[in-house]
Design an enzyme around this catalytic site. Structure first.
Site, mmCIF file in Angstrom:
data_model
loop_
_atom_site.group_PDB
_atom_site.id
_atom_site.type_symbol
_atom_site.label_atom_id
_atom_site.label_comp_id
_atom_site.label_asym_id
_atom_site.label_seq_id
_atom_site.Cartn_x
_atom_site.Cartn_y
_atom_site.Cartn_z
ATOM 1 C CE LYS A 39 65.051 29.860 -12.306
ATOM 2 N NZ LYS A 39 65.127 28.569 -11.648
ATOM 3 C CE1 TYR A 98 62.061 32.024 -12.739
ATOM 4 C CE2 TYR A 98 62.289 32.896 -14.963
ATOM 5 C CZ TYR A 98 62.303 31.830 -14.093
ATOM 6 O OH TYR A 98 62.575 30.572 -14.559
ATOM 7 C CB SER A 134 65.487 30.405 -17.485
ATOM 8 O OG SER A 134 64.664 31.092 -18.387
HETATM 9 P P1 NAD Z 1 56.727 24.497 -11.289
HETATM 10 O O1 NAD Z 1 56.242 25.671 -10.524
HETATM 11 O O2 NAD Z 1 55.727 23.600 -11.912
HETATM 12 O O3 NAD Z 1 57.697 23.605 -10.366
HETATM 13 C C1 NAD Z 1 58.477 24.145 -9.352
HETATM 14 C C2 NAD Z 1 58.261 23.309 -8.100
HETATM 15 O O4 NAD Z 1 59.069 23.834 -7.037
HETATM 16 C C3 NAD Z 1 56.817 23.328 -7.606
HETATM 17 O O5 NAD Z 1 56.395 21.993 -7.394
HETATM 18 C C4 NAD Z 1 56.870 24.104 -6.300
HETATM 19 O O6 NAD Z 1 55.920 23.668 -5.367
HETATM 20 C C5 NAD Z 1 58.303 23.848 -5.838
HETATM 21 N N1 NAD Z 1 58.875 24.905 -4.987
HETATM 22 C C6 NAD Z 1 58.889 26.239 -5.208
HETATM 23 N N2 NAD Z 1 59.516 26.866 -4.200
HETATM 24 C C7 NAD Z 1 59.906 25.899 -3.312
HETATM 25 C C8 NAD Z 1 60.576 25.926 -2.072
HETATM 26 N N3 NAD Z 1 60.965 27.067 -1.515
HETATM 27 N N4 NAD Z 1 60.821 24.753 -1.449
HETATM 28 C C9 NAD Z 1 60.427 23.577 -1.997
HETATM 29 N N5 NAD Z 1 59.771 23.502 -3.167
HETATM 30 C C10 NAD Z 1 59.503 24.641 -3.822
HETATM 31 O O7 NAD Z 1 57.751 25.045 -12.383
HETATM 32 P P2 NAD Z 1 58.433 24.300 -13.604
HETATM 33 O O8 NAD Z 1 57.876 24.874 -14.845
HETATM 34 O O9 NAD Z 1 58.415 22.830 -13.401
HETATM 35 O O10 NAD Z 1 59.906 24.866 -13.466
HETATM 36 C C11 NAD Z 1 60.922 24.153 -12.780
HETATM 37 C C12 NAD Z 1 62.177 25.004 -12.752
HETATM 38 O O11 NAD Z 1 62.560 25.309 -14.089
HETATM 39 C C13 NAD Z 1 62.012 26.343 -12.036
HETATM 40 O O12 NAD Z 1 63.187 26.618 -11.319
HETATM 41 C C14 NAD Z 1 61.834 27.323 -13.185
HETATM 42 O O13 NAD Z 1 62.272 28.615 -12.836
HETATM 43 C C15 NAD Z 1 62.725 26.711 -14.253
HETATM 44 N N6 NAD Z 1 62.324 27.077 -15.622
HETATM 45 C C16 NAD Z 1 61.039 26.911 -16.015
HETATM 46 C C17 NAD Z 1 60.646 27.289 -17.305
HETATM 47 C C18 NAD Z 1 59.214 27.182 -17.754
HETATM 48 O O14 NAD Z 1 58.828 27.900 -18.673
HETATM 49 N N7 NAD Z 1 58.403 26.302 -17.174
HETATM 50 C C19 NAD Z 1 61.597 27.799 -18.190
HETATM 51 C C20 NAD Z 1 62.919 27.930 -17.751
HETATM 52 C C21 NAD Z 1 63.259 27.560 -16.462
HETATM 53 C C1 WQD Z 2 55.595 33.148 -25.560
HETATM 54 C C2 WQD Z 2 55.121 34.071 -26.660
HETATM 55 C C3 WQD Z 2 54.380 36.216 -25.883
HETATM 56 C C4 WQD Z 2 50.914 34.642 -23.651
HETATM 57 C C5 WQD Z 2 58.566 32.960 -20.289
HETATM 58 C C6 WQD Z 2 59.582 33.511 -19.327
HETATM 59 C C7 WQD Z 2 60.880 32.777 -19.473
HETATM 60 C C8 WQD Z 2 60.675 31.268 -19.356
HETATM 61 C C9 WQD Z 2 59.573 30.775 -20.232
HETATM 62 C C10 WQD Z 2 61.116 30.564 -17.131
HETATM 63 C C11 WQD Z 2 55.582 35.527 -26.505
HETATM 64 C C12 WQD Z 2 53.219 35.447 -26.490
HETATM 65 C C13 WQD Z 2 52.041 34.763 -24.445
HETATM 66 C C14 WQD Z 2 49.685 35.181 -24.139
HETATM 67 C C15 WQD Z 2 50.820 35.907 -26.127
HETATM 68 N N1 WQD Z 2 60.305 30.890 -18.038
HETATM 69 N N2 WQD Z 2 52.001 35.381 -25.654
HETATM 70 N N3 WQD Z 2 49.694 35.800 -25.356
HETATM 71 O O1 WQD Z 2 57.735 35.067 -22.489
HETATM 72 O O2 WQD Z 2 58.983 33.469 -24.019
HETATM 73 O O3 WQD Z 2 59.070 33.126 -21.614
HETATM 74 O O4 WQD Z 2 58.396 31.564 -20.027
HETATM 75 O O5 WQD Z 2 62.296 30.663 -17.107
HETATM 76 O O6 WQD Z 2 61.718 33.264 -18.484
HETATM 77 O O7 WQD Z 2 59.776 34.896 -19.614
HETATM 78 O O8 WQD Z 2 56.967 32.651 -22.793
HETATM 79 O O9 WQD Z 2 54.799 31.545 -23.048
HETATM 80 O O10 WQD Z 2 54.899 33.750 -21.822
HETATM 81 O O11 WQD Z 2 55.260 33.714 -24.297
HETATM 82 O O12 WQD Z 2 50.766 36.488 -27.224
HETATM 83 O O13 WQD Z 2 48.648 35.143 -23.462
HETATM 84 O O14 WQD Z 2 53.687 34.129 -26.643
HETATM 85 O O15 WQD Z 2 54.295 37.579 -26.182
HETATM 86 O O16 WQD Z 2 55.835 36.031 -27.786
HETATM 87 P P1 WQD Z 2 58.199 33.708 -22.785
HETATM 88 P P2 WQD Z 2 55.411 32.877 -22.913
#
Ligand code: NAD
Ligand code: WQD
Length: 340
Positions: free
Chosen positions: A151, A147, A123
């Site tokens: 990562k 979190y 991330s």
């Molecule tokens: P999500 O929660 O929709 O998907 C994650 C999946 O992993 C879920 O289906 C959940 O049931 C499964 N899971 C969690 N723990 C588990 C375990 N112990 N064993 C088996 N399955 C398990 O999340 P997402 O948005 O699809 O994110 C996928 C990956 O990408 C995550 O690792 C997340 O940290 C990373 N990521 C997400 C974002 C974002 O903003 N969505 C941004 C950067 C990184």
């Molecule tokens: C985006 C912008 C908020 C909600 C997070 C995690 C990051 C990654 C992606 C996994 C910011 C603003 C948000 C609301 C708002 N996840 N906001 N009102 O914070 O960039 O990233 O998700 O890896 O690790 O930190 O994403 O969508 O929460 O926020 O004003 O109700 O929207 O302040 O500027 P963020 P976000």
């Protein structure tokens, strides 16, 4: 066969579709702690074929071992993990146990079976507060919450594994802010309870599920004072994983790649674009800053283009249109019976 941990989740489900379309044989490994079996049914509908699923936890080494025994797994895409920043601050042990211990179990079983190719969901959070913009892969790494630390720690574990054994091929994909949904509106993001992230919150306001959006601060040093992020369409992101798999044989050790668009949009930009796509008014109130938020974050995406031959293609209008199609056709997420 490619093992996809977390393959029923938001990014995983879209990636499964892209991989199947490209002819890969895949198996989903998910404990459904943050996803639904309905998502799998919908994925099968899009793919036009059944999808193999192991309903189990990555901490369950016996189940992982059985899966590696039953299928000849060539590479793993590791999405499984918990991702709510706020919850990770309340329940750090839950996050460290699930994300870090779970990943260690997975890597141990991969080693046991000689499977040394992995694409890991990292991330942009691993850059902490960036010293300048846009953010490149060689920027210093840090974390500001459990979190993010999970990562960063998993990245470090993978770097150590690669140093200890040069047979490993590891891609660390650092996602920026994934939004949008599959154009079919059959799959999309379905957060539990009150959404933490901006886009699902906006779309729930648009569909009438929430009264207004709270905008966390309008006094940042940005053009309109609200936070700026690099939003990327989840289908572009999914295609990035396909490119990663196609490239993985050529690499040695670990390679980190940003998956972003390189463009930054403010919270107010997002509200405006969503109003346009949905035809709905998004009411909002300005509230105080959210603890831990940074002002601006966007990627330098040039290495992804050079190294993977990948770049994001879908623009902000498409991100909003697809989110709205998904949200309006499935106002209760996967609980809704889909109406075409
Ligand atoms: P999500 O929660 O929709 O998907 C994650 C999946 O992993 C879920 O289906 C959940 O049931 C499964 N899971 C969690 N723990 C588990 C375990 N112990 N064993 C088996 N399955 C398990 O999340 P997402 O948005 O699809 O994110 C996928 C990956 O990408 C995550 O690792 C997340 O940290 C990373 N990521 C997400 C974002 C974002 O903003 N969505 C941004 C950067 C990184
Ligand atoms: C985006 C912008 C908020 C909600 C997070 C995690 C990051 C990654 C992606 C996994 C910011 C603003 C948000 C609301 C708002 N996840 N906001 N009102 O914070 O960039 O990233 O998700 O890896 O690790 O930190 O994403 O969508 O929460 O926020 O004003 O109700 O929207 O302040 O500027 P963020 P976000």
């Amino acid at each position: 066969m490619i093992l996809i941990t977390g393959g029923a989740g938001y990014i995983g489900s879209h990636t499964v579709i892209e991989l199947i379309n490209a002819g890969y044989d895949i198996i989903v490994y998910d404990n459904f702690s943050n996803s639904s079996h309905e998502a799998i049914k919908r994925m099968e509908q899009i793919a036009g074929q059944p999808i193999k699923v192991v309903d189990a936890d990555i901490k369950d080494k016996a189940k992982l071992r059985e899966t590696f025994k039953n299928y000849s797994i060539n590479a793993v895409i590791h999405f499984a993990g918990l991702k709510a920043v706020g919850e990770s601050m309340q329940k750090p042990l839950k996050y460290y146990n699930n994300n870090i211990s779970g990943s260690i179990c997975l890597f141990e079983i991969m080693s046991e079976f000689g499977c040394k190719k992995i694409v890991f969901s990292s991330s942009a959070t691993v850059y902490g507060e960036p010293r300048s913009l846009p953010i490149s892969e060689n920027f210093p790494l840090s974390a500001t919450n459990p979190y993010g630390r999970s990562k960063l720690f998993i990245e470090d574990i993978l770097r150590d594994i690669a140093i200890s054994d040069n047979g490993w091929k590891i891609l660390l994909l650092r996602y920026f802010n994934p939004v949008g949904a599959h154009t079919s509106a059959l799959i999309g993001e379905d957060p539990n309870g009150i959404p933490n992230n901006l886009m699902p919150f906006i779309s729930q306001v648009a569909v009438g599920k929430r009264e207004y959006l709270s905008i966390f601060g309008d006094d940042y040093d940005t053009p309109d004072g609200t936070g700026v992020r690099d939003y990327i369409h989840v289908v572009d992101l999914a295609q990035g994983h396909l490119k990663a798999l196609q490239k993985i044989d050529d690499i040695q050790g670990t390679v980190a790649v940003n998956l972003g668009t390189g463009k930054g949009y403010s919270v107010l930009d997002m509200v405006g674009a969503f109003e346009k796509a949905s035809g709905k008014k998004i009411s909002y109130k300005i509230v105080k800053r959210r603890l831990g938020d940074i002002a601006v974050c966007y990627a330098n995406p040039s290495f992804a283009k050079e190294f993977l031959g990948w770049e994001a293609k879908l623009d902000l209008a498409k991100m909003c249109e697809d989110t709205w199609r998904w949200q309006s056709k499935n106002p209760k997420g996967y609980d809704t019976i889909h109406q075409a």
